[in-house]
Design a protein around this motif. Structure first.
Motif, short mmCIF file in Angstrom:
data_model
loop_
_atom_site.label_atom_id
_atom_site.label_comp_id
_atom_site.label_asym_id
_atom_site.label_seq_id
_atom_site.Cartn_x
_atom_site.Cartn_y
_atom_site.Cartn_z
N VAL A 1 56.57 -47.03 -57.73
CA VAL A 1 56.94 -45.92 -58.61
C VAL A 1 58.06 -46.34 -59.56
O VAL A 1 58.11 -45.88 -60.71
CB VAL A 1 57.34 -44.68 -57.77
CG1 VAL A 1 58.78 -44.78 -57.27
CG2 VAL A 1 57.15 -43.40 -58.57
N SER A 2 58.94 -47.23 -59.12
CA SER A 2 60.00 -47.72 -60.00
C SER A 2 59.41 -48.54 -61.14
O SER A 2 59.84 -48.43 -62.29
CB SER A 2 61.00 -48.57 -59.20
OG SER A 2 61.63 -47.80 -58.20
N SER A 3 58.41 -49.36 -60.80
CA SER A 3 57.73 -50.15 -61.82
C SER A 3 57.00 -49.24 -62.81
O SER A 3 57.05 -49.45 -64.03
CB SER A 3 56.75 -51.12 -61.16
OG SER A 3 56.01 -51.83 -62.13
N GLN A 4 56.33 -48.22 -62.27
CA GLN A 4 55.61 -47.27 -63.15
C GLN A 4 56.59 -46.49 -64.02
O GLN A 4 56.31 -46.22 -65.19
CB GLN A 4 54.77 -46.33 -62.30
CG GLN A 4 53.57 -46.98 -61.64
CD GLN A 4 52.84 -46.04 -60.71
OE1 GLN A 4 53.47 -45.29 -59.97
NE2 GLN A 4 51.52 -46.09 -60.73
N ALA A 5 57.73 -46.11 -63.44
CA ALA A 5 58.74 -45.36 -64.21
C ALA A 5 59.27 -46.22 -65.35
O ALA A 5 59.50 -45.72 -66.46
CB ALA A 5 59.88 -44.93 -63.29
N LYS A 6 59.44 -47.51 -65.08
CA LYS A 6 59.93 -48.41 -66.12
C LYS A 6 58.91 -48.53 -67.25
O LYS A 6 59.27 -48.47 -68.43
CB LYS A 6 60.22 -49.79 -65.52
CG LYS A 6 60.80 -50.78 -66.52
CD LYS A 6 61.09 -52.12 -65.86
CE LYS A 6 61.64 -53.12 -66.88
NZ LYS A 6 61.89 -54.44 -66.26
N ALA A 7 57.63 -48.69 -66.86
CA ALA A 7 56.58 -48.79 -67.88
C ALA A 7 56.49 -47.49 -68.69
O ALA A 7 56.33 -47.52 -69.92
CB ALA A 7 55.24 -49.08 -67.21
N LEU A 8 56.60 -46.35 -68.01
CA LEU A 8 56.56 -45.05 -68.68
C LEU A 8 57.74 -44.91 -69.63
O LEU A 8 57.60 -44.42 -70.76
CB LEU A 8 56.56 -43.93 -67.64
CG LEU A 8 56.58 -42.50 -68.17
CD1 LEU A 8 55.35 -42.22 -69.03
CD2 LEU A 8 56.65 -41.51 -67.01
N SER A 9 58.90 -45.35 -69.18
CA SER A 9 60.10 -45.26 -70.01
C SER A 9 59.98 -46.12 -71.26
O SER A 9 60.37 -45.70 -72.36
CB SER A 9 61.32 -45.69 -69.18
OG SER A 9 62.51 -45.52 -69.92
#
Length: 566
Positions: free
Chosen positions: A359-367
Motif C-alpha cells: 500500500v505504501s508503494s501504491q500510495a507513492k505511485a498515486l501521489s
C-alpha cells in the motif's frame, strides 16, 4: 437529462409545468419572484431534506414530479443495481410533502424510500449555488476535485482495495493480540492442569473403581472369613451337619418312596439338585476367598492413589476424577486453539507487513500521478480563470504527503492570489463571492468531459460579477452546456442572452393570493425580459432595442460557431 418538472402547491407556486432543452436553460425574474422555491422543489424531488412549511398555505400537500429521459449509462447501471425499471429510457421521480410533516417518495409510480430517491438524485443532477461554493473553501474536497480532473481512477481504486485489506488485517491482528494477552494467565492454568492429569495418568471411571476396591481391601479379612465360614456351612468334608450333607440325607429318606407317587419323586429330584447347587456355591465361596487380596501394600497404593486424585480435584475445583479427565481434554482443545491463534498472529503480522509495503508503494505511485495531474490541472484552471476576467490570478496546489488514509497519503489545498504581487493564500481568506463563482465555473469547465452527472444547476453563480466577466461566465456556461444539460438562475442579461431557452419566473396576485408562474419566453418575451434586467421594470425603447441587438448578436455568433463545427 431533466426533461420536465411539475410543481404543485409548493410555497407561492400553485402549479407549474416546465419543459427543458437538453442544453442551456436560464431562469430570470425579479427578486422574491420564487426562483429559490424552484430550486427547493428540485432539491425535494432529488430526495433532499425539506420542511413542511414549504407546503402552500391551505393545501394538504405539495407534489414535485421530475421526468428524466436519455438516461446516461452510469445512471442506468445504478438503477439496475437497485432493481428499478427504466423502460423507454425514462425515469419519473415524485416527492409528496404533507402539510402535517409526512413525506412520500415514488419512482416510476412505485413507492420507495427518500434515501433511494436521494441516491439516484445524486447521479442525475448536481446543484451549484452560493452554498455549494463552500466546497472550494474546504481543503478536504480539493483532492477529490483533482482526482475527478485526472479522469483515471485505476491507481486510486487499486490503492483503496489494498488499504481496506490492510485495515481488515490490522483489525484481525489487534483482536488476536488482545485475546492472546487476555489468555496469558489462562494458558498457564490450562497447561498446568493438562500436565498434572497426564502425570497422574488418570483415566475416566478410575476413581470410582478405586473406591470400590478400597472398600473391599479395608474389609478383606472379614470378607475372607465370612466366605470360608459360608463354604464350611454349606459343604464341609466329614461333617454330617453341613447343608450339603443334610440335603443329601433328606433326599435319601425319600428315595425309597419315589416310585409310589410322583410328588415324592419330584421332591427327591429337587433335593438332589439343591445339593449340587449348594456344593457349587460352597466352591464359589472358596474361590472368592482365595481371590481376596490381603496385601497391605495394595491397600496403601489405593489409598495413596485416591488421595492424589482428590488433591488434584481440589486444586482445579473439580467434583471428581471424571471431571478432571474431561477438563484435561478441554484444556488440550483450548491450548490447541491458542496455538493456532499464535500461528495466525504470526501470519497476520507477516501479511500486514507485506500489505503495508504494497500500500505504501501504491500510495507513492498515486501521489506521483497526482503531482503530474496537478500541474495539468493548474494550467487548465488558470487558463479558464484568465478567460473569466481574472488575468492576474495565480493558482497553486499545496500538495503534501503524510499518513496513509483511504484517499492515499496526499493532502491538497488550493491557494490563490487574485492580484499580481500577492502571495497565494487559502481561498477562504481572500476569495470573494464573485471569485468563488468563477473558480467553481472554471473547475466545471475543466472536468466537464469527465463528470458523469448529466444535469448541472447553477443557482446565481454570477453573484458578485458584472460587465465583461459576466459575459465570459455566460460563454463558459454555454460551453459546458454542450456536454451537460445546464440550468442557471441568473440576474445578468449578459448570461440570459446566451441561453438556448429562457424561462421567466414571475409573481402575480390572483384572487387576493400571490401566485408564481414560470413561462418559457419567445423571442419578443426574451427581449422584454432582458431589457428589464438591463434597465428596470419600465425599459425604454432604446433599452429594448439594445436587448434585441444583444440577443441577435449572440444568436448570430452562436450560429456561426455551429456552422464552423459542422
Amino acid at each position: 437529462m431533466l426533461t420536465e418538472l411539475e410543481i404543485e402547491n409548493l410555497a407561492v407556486i400553485s402549479h407549474a409545468r416546465i419543459r427543458f432543452t437538453p442544453h442551456f436553460n436560464v431562469f430570470t425574474g425579479e427578486t422574491g419572484a420564487g426562483k429559490s422555491i424552484l430550486i427547493h422543489g428540485i432539491h425535494a424531488v432529488l430526495g433532499q431534506r425539506v420542511t413542511r412549511d414549504i407546503v402552500r398555505t391551505g393545501c394538504k400537500k405539495a407534489v414535485v414530479t421530475a421526468l428524466f429521459t436519455k438516461l446516461e449509462p452510469m445512471v442506468q447501471a445504478r438503477l439496475d443495481t437497485l432493481s428499478i425499471a427504466h423502460e423507454d429510457d425514462e425515469l419519473l421521480l415524485t416527492r409528496e410533502i404533507a402539510a402535517d410533516g409526512g413525506s412520500t417518495a415514488r419512482i416510476n409510480g412505485h413507492t420507495t424510500t427518500v434515501s433511494v430517491l436521494r441516491e439516484i438524485g445524486d447521479i442525475l443532477i448536481n446543484i451549484h449555488g452560493q452554498h455549494d461554493n463552500q466546497i472550494l473553501l474546504s481543503p478536504e474536497h480539493h483532492l477529490q476535485i483533482l482526482d475527478t480532473f485526472g479522469g483515471d481512477d485505476t491507481l486510486l481504486l487499486a490503492y483503496q482495495e489494498t488499504f481496506r485489506m490492510l485495515q481488515k488485517t490490522a483489525k484481525r491482528l489487534n483482536q488476536l493480540v488482545k485475546a492472546e494477552q487476555a489468555r496469558t494467565h489462562s494458558r498457564s492454568i490450562l497447561q498446568s492442569l493438562a500436565n498434572d492429569v497426564d502425570a497422574l495418568e488418570l483415566e475416566s471411571g478410575e476413581e470410582m473403581a478405586l473406591e470400590h476396591e478400597l472398600d473391599l481391601l479395608q474389609h478383606a479379612e472379614e470378607i475372607a472369613l465370612a466366605l470360608q465360614n459360608a463354604a464350611e456351612a454349606l459343604d464341609s468334608m466329614g461333617s454330617d451337619t453341613s447343608a450339603v450333607s443334610l440335603t443329601n440325607a433328606a433326599g435319601e429318606e425319600l428315595t425309597s418312596f419315589s416310585e409310589m407317587r410322583q410328588e415324592f419323586s419330584s421332591l427327591t429330584q429337587r433335593l438332589s439338585t439343591a445339593g449340587i447347587e449348594l456344593r457349587d456355591i460352597a466352591a464359589d465361596c472358596r474361590i472368592l476367598r482365595d481371590q481376596i487380596d490381603l496385601d497391605p501394600r495394595r491397600l496403601e497404593f489405593v489409598q495413596k492413589r485416591l488421595q492424589d486424585i482428590r488433591h488434584l480435584c481440589r486444586k482445579y475445583q473439580c467434583s471428581d476424577g471424571d471431571e478432571l479427565v474431561a477438563r484435561r481434554a478441554e484444556a488440550y482443545n483450548e491450548l490447541e486453539q491458542m496455538h493456532q491463534d499464535t500461528e495466525e498472529i504470526a501470519q497476520m503480522q507477516q501479511k500486514r507487513t507485506l500489505l503495508l509495503e504494497q500500500v505504501s508503494s501504491q500510495a507513492k505511485a498515486l501521489s506521483e500521478y497526482r503531482a503530474k495531474t496537478l500541474e495539468r490541472f493548474i494550467t487548465a484552471v488558470t487558463e479558464e480563470l484568465t478567460f473569466l476576467n481574472m488575468p492576474n490570478v495565480v493558482l497553486v496546489g499545496k500538495h503534501t504527503t503524510g499518513k496513509l488514509t483511504i484517499h492515499g497519503m496526499d493532502s491538497l489545498e488550493f491557494l490563490i492570489s487574485a492580484n499580481r504581487g500577492e502571495e497565494p493564500r487559502p481561498l477562504a481568506r481572500i476569495a470573494s463571492g464573485g471569485e468563488l463563482s468563477r473558480i467553481m465555473l472554471a473547475l466545471k469547465c475543466v472536468i466537464a468531459d469527465r463528470d458523469g452527472v448529466p444535469t448541472l444547476i447553477f443557482d446565481e453563480i454570477d453573484t458578485g460579477v458584472s460587465g465583461k466577466a459576466a459575459q465570459k461566465i455566460g460563454m463558459k456556461l454555454h460551453e459546458v452546456a454542450q456536454l451537460h444539460q445546464v440550468l442557471c438562475v441568473t440576474h445578468l442579461s449578459q448570461i440570459a442572452v446566451m441561453a438556448d431557452q429562457h424561462l421567466m419566473i414571475e409573481k402575480q396576485t390572483e384572487s387576493g393570493r400571490t401566485e408564481t408562474h414560470v413561462t418559457a419566453l419567445d423571442t419578443e418575451g426574451r427581449v422584454r425580459e432582458i431589457a428589464r434586467i438591463m434597465g428596470g421594470d419600465t425599459p425604454s425603447e432604446l433599452m429594448l432595442q439594445s436587448a434585441r441587438e444583444e440577443l441577435e448578436h449572440w444568436q448570430r455568433q452562436n450560429q456561426e460557431k455551429d456552422d464552423v463545427v459542422s
